[in-house]
Design an enzyme around this catalytic site. Structure first.
Site, mmCIF file in Angstrom:
data_model
loop_
_atom_site.group_PDB
_atom_site.id
_atom_site.type_symbol
_atom_site.label_atom_id
_atom_site.label_comp_id
_atom_site.label_asym_id
_atom_site.label_seq_id
_atom_site.Cartn_x
_atom_site.Cartn_y
_atom_site.Cartn_z
ATOM 1 N N CYS A 191 -11.983 -2.455 4.817
ATOM 2 C CA CYS A 191 -12.570 -2.291 3.486
ATOM 3 C C CYS A 191 -11.503 -2.252 2.391
ATOM 4 C CB CYS A 191 -13.435 -1.037 3.439
ATOM 5 S SG CYS A 191 -12.540 0.468 3.810
ATOM 6 N N ASP A 227 -4.246 1.761 1.375
ATOM 7 C CA ASP A 227 -3.388 2.898 1.716
ATOM 8 C C ASP A 227 -2.507 2.602 2.921
ATOM 9 O OD1 ASP A 227 -3.787 4.934 -0.208
ATOM 10 O OD2 ASP A 227 -5.837 5.143 0.538
ATOM 11 N N HIS A 279 -8.815 1.558 -17.526
ATOM 12 C CA HIS A 279 -10.262 1.354 -17.717
ATOM 13 C C HIS A 279 -10.570 -0.046 -18.229
ATOM 14 C CE1 HIS A 279 -11.297 5.882 -18.157
ATOM 15 N NE2 HIS A 279 -11.335 5.466 -16.924
ATOM 16 N N GLU A 319 -6.047 4.325 7.783
ATOM 17 C CA GLU A 319 -5.271 3.938 6.593
ATOM 18 C C GLU A 319 -3.923 4.655 6.537
ATOM 19 O OE1 GLU A 319 -7.572 4.808 3.072
ATOM 20 O OE2 GLU A 319 -8.384 6.651 3.900
HETATM 21 C C1 PEP Z 1 -8.025 1.673 1.195
HETATM 22 O O1 PEP Z 1 -7.160 2.543 1.133
HETATM 23 O O2 PEP Z 1 -7.807 0.512 1.586
HETATM 24 C C2 PEP Z 1 -9.406 1.976 0.765
HETATM 25 C C3 PEP Z 1 -10.373 1.113 0.925
HETATM 26 O O3 PEP Z 1 -9.633 3.153 0.148
HETATM 27 P P1 PEP Z 1 -9.210 3.467 -1.374
HETATM 28 O O4 PEP Z 1 -8.799 2.171 -2.014
HETATM 29 O O5 PEP Z 1 -10.422 4.060 -2.000
HETATM 30 O O6 PEP Z 1 -8.088 4.427 -1.199
HETATM 31 MG MG MG Z 2 -7.721 4.584 0.945
#
Ligand code: PEP
Ligand code: MG
Length: 582
Positions: free
Chosen positions: A511, A464, A195, A440
């Site tokens: 993302c 991921d 955190h 992912e």
């Molecule tokens: C990812 O896995 O790149 C992603 C954007 O999702 P998260 O980080 O929430 O798993």
């Molecule tokens: Mg992810």
């Protein structure tokens, strides 16, 4: 002589200032017997301490500036919630009465019992909760033992410009210190997902964690240099080193302020290729920061945060209100809402309301779309809320961690069922809502061609994708060094996904963290990525790279990086790509 200590740089920036060492020693708690006639008095003393702790936290909360990141308030709220939990305010009372022991001892026993439970769980999210228990218990102990309020809680400006050296910091500490204008902090414990670390990043405080025994090496008031990017802390720096870091500090500040000119510029390469820059959001309140950063929409709204720190999942109306706030706040810009990606490190209430059990490989277990499909009622509630929110602005819906066609079709089928329900109830929604899949998992990247026929867009989740491709637990410090976005396997999977998107005429965005790292921007542009989604703080830096790039002038062998034999070769090629076309 310059002495260098190495930790993990978790929040970028350079700080030069004097050390202020915090010793958070746990109060020395001993047991003593309370005479029968004084038991209720002891109970009152305990409850009074709980109330004082509550008042202290509320006071901290009231001093949080309105423009502070939303994370801060929620951390304090978590601690306030814990004070209202029977495990902290009732069980110790029973112990005082049954054992006839002092309040401090009862609290200590209960603390130990709670920590033992957390220790048995091999789950990083729960480990963070364990730290929260300790922070709250220490606060109550301090009150019970009449200890001074910790020095850093006195807002007298004494810490201004200091570098805080501590064993660990609570989120509440971090908020207060930020008010006092601290320059940086260095701690012995903590990780990239704690955190406090998350807070430091959103507050823009340079920070290093994991510097073993740092309090033993540093003297109070000693001049220090902290580099929150490399994780290096310097003591006794000679003049030359000091000058070097002063130069770096000035350059860093100039760099950040020079970026503001990109805010109003359109995002396009020098040869005119338009690129979309989107933001990742976790909470409805993030919309303000996102708009200020000049994002063109939200490319990933991580809805799972709505499900955390509570005993039951949010109902449809609550979710509708949250999604509606976000989409209305974005003034008609598109918002991609991802269905809940819970499980693995993102558990809710210890998994109790999902009946989750602790498993050995949670990242490979019941998470994301798998969990959505295993909890059809909860999933439908969310799908209905997202659909209904789509009546108020441009919303896209995205499914996380798709690995099989069956999952994708099942999820889409449930979405259709929800649409029919809403039709029957005469409730409005966007009948043309776009549906996308996160890519992912290596399997889905390899088969992107097949999935592309069933979705309107892809979003590549590199966090991921890298974890699963290279078999590296993304939150395990011991294997973090293997986490490499340039690994040819990772780049090839990204390439396959982009090509499949092109062939089927669907948008492909990215993302994961890779999209927000300017080091990879040119490479991704060269690979054909046109939609980037990232933490709002990264947007202007990535935009700068895009706006300064001539796509036509990138080295012709750019994509050779997918054949690089090792990291050295890949890095050399990346340097070539980044050094070109300025
Ligand atoms: C990812 O896995 O790149 C992603 C954007 O999702 P998260 O980080 O929430 O798993
Ligand atoms: Mg992810």
């Amino acid at each position: 002589m310059t002495l260098e200590l190495q930790g993990i740089g978790v929040s970028r920036g350079i700080a030069m200032g004097r050390a202020h060492i915090l010793f958070h020693n746990q109060p020395d708690v001993r047991e003593y017997l309370i005479p029968a006639f004084a038991i209720e008095q002891e109970v009152d003393r305990f409850l009074d301490a709980i109330e004082q702790a509550r008042q202290q936290l509320k006071s901290i909360r009231n001093h949080i500036p309105a423009n502070a990141p939303s994370d801060i308030t929620s951390f304090i709220d978590t601690h306030l919630l814990m004070l209202s939990d029977s495990s902290l305010n009732k069980i110790p009372v029973e112990m005082i009465r049954q054992r006839r022991c002092n309040a401090e001892w009862a609290l200590q026993l209960q603390r130990d019992a709670l920590i033992n439970v957390f220790n048995e769980m091999d789950d990083p999210y729960l480990r963070t909760r364990r730290d929260d228990v300790d922070h709250v218990v220490t606060r109550i102990h301090r009150i019970l033992t009449d200890q001074e309020v910790a020095e850093h809680e006195i807002p007298d400006g004494r810490l201004k410009g200091h570098i805080i050296i501590a064993e660990d910091l609570t989120p509440a500490d971090t908020v207060l210190m930020q008010h006092q204008g601290i320059a940086a902090f260095v701690t012995e414990h903590g990780g990239a997902t704690s955190h406090t670390t998350i807070l430091a990043r959103s507050l823009g405080i340079p920070a290093i964690v994991g510097v073993e025994s740092v309090r033993r090496y540093v003297q109070d008031n000693e001049p220090l240099i902290v580099d929150g990017e490399t994780g290096i802390m310097l003591m006794g720096a000679d003049e030359r080193t000091q000058n070097e870091y002063e130069g770096r500090l000035i350059a860093f500040r100039e760099h950040i302020s020079s970026l503001s000119r990109y805010k109003s510029q359109p995002t396009k390469t020098r040869d005119g290729k338009a690129i979309t820059l989107l933001a990742n959001a976790e909470l409805p309140e993030d919309v303000t920061t996102i708009s200020a950063a000049g994002a063109q929409g939200i490319g990933l709204y991580r809805t799972e945060f709505l499900y955390m720190n509570r005993l039951s999942p949010p109902e449809e109306e609550e979710q509708l209100a949250a999604y509606r706030d976000v989409v209305e706040g974005m003034n008609n810009q598109p918002v991609t809402i991802r269905t809940f990606d819970l499980g693995a490190d993102k558990t809710v209430d210890g998994g109790r309301h999902l009946n989750q059990t602790v498993v050995t490989n949670p990242a490979l277990g019941l998470r994301a779309i798998r969990l959505c499909l295993s909890q059809p009622n909860m999933f439908r509630t969310q799908l209905r809320a997202i659909l209904r929110a789509s009546a108020y602005g441009k919303i896209k819906i995205m499914f996380p961690m798709i690995s099989t066609m069956n999952e994708l079709l099942q999820a889409k089928n449930m979405l259709e069922q929800c649409k029919h329900q809403l039709d029957n109830e005469h409730l409005e929604y966007d009948h043309h809502i776009e549906v996308g899949a996160m890519i992912e998992i290596p399997a889905s990247a390899v088969c992107a061609e097949l999935f592309a026929q069933h979705v309107d867009f892809f979003s590549i989740g590199t966090n991921d994708l890298i974890q699963y491709t290279l078999a590296i637990d993304r939150i395990n410090d011991h294997v973090n060094y293997l986490y490499d976005p340039l690994h040819p396997a990772v780049l090839r999977l990204i390439h396959i996904t982009l090509e499949a998107g092109k062939r089927h005429n669907i948008d492909v965005s990215m993302c994961g963290e890779m999209a927000g790292d300017p080091k990879y921007t040119r490479l991704l542009l060269a690979m054909g990525l046109e939609h980037f989604s990232m933490h709002p703080n990264a947007i202007l830096e990535v935009k700068q790279v895009i706006n300064e790039t001539m796509l036509d002038e990138l080295p012709s062998n750019t994509l050779e990086i997918m054949n690089a034999a090792d990291i050295v070769e890949a890095d050399a090629l990346l340097e070539l790509i980044n050094g070109s076309s300025n």
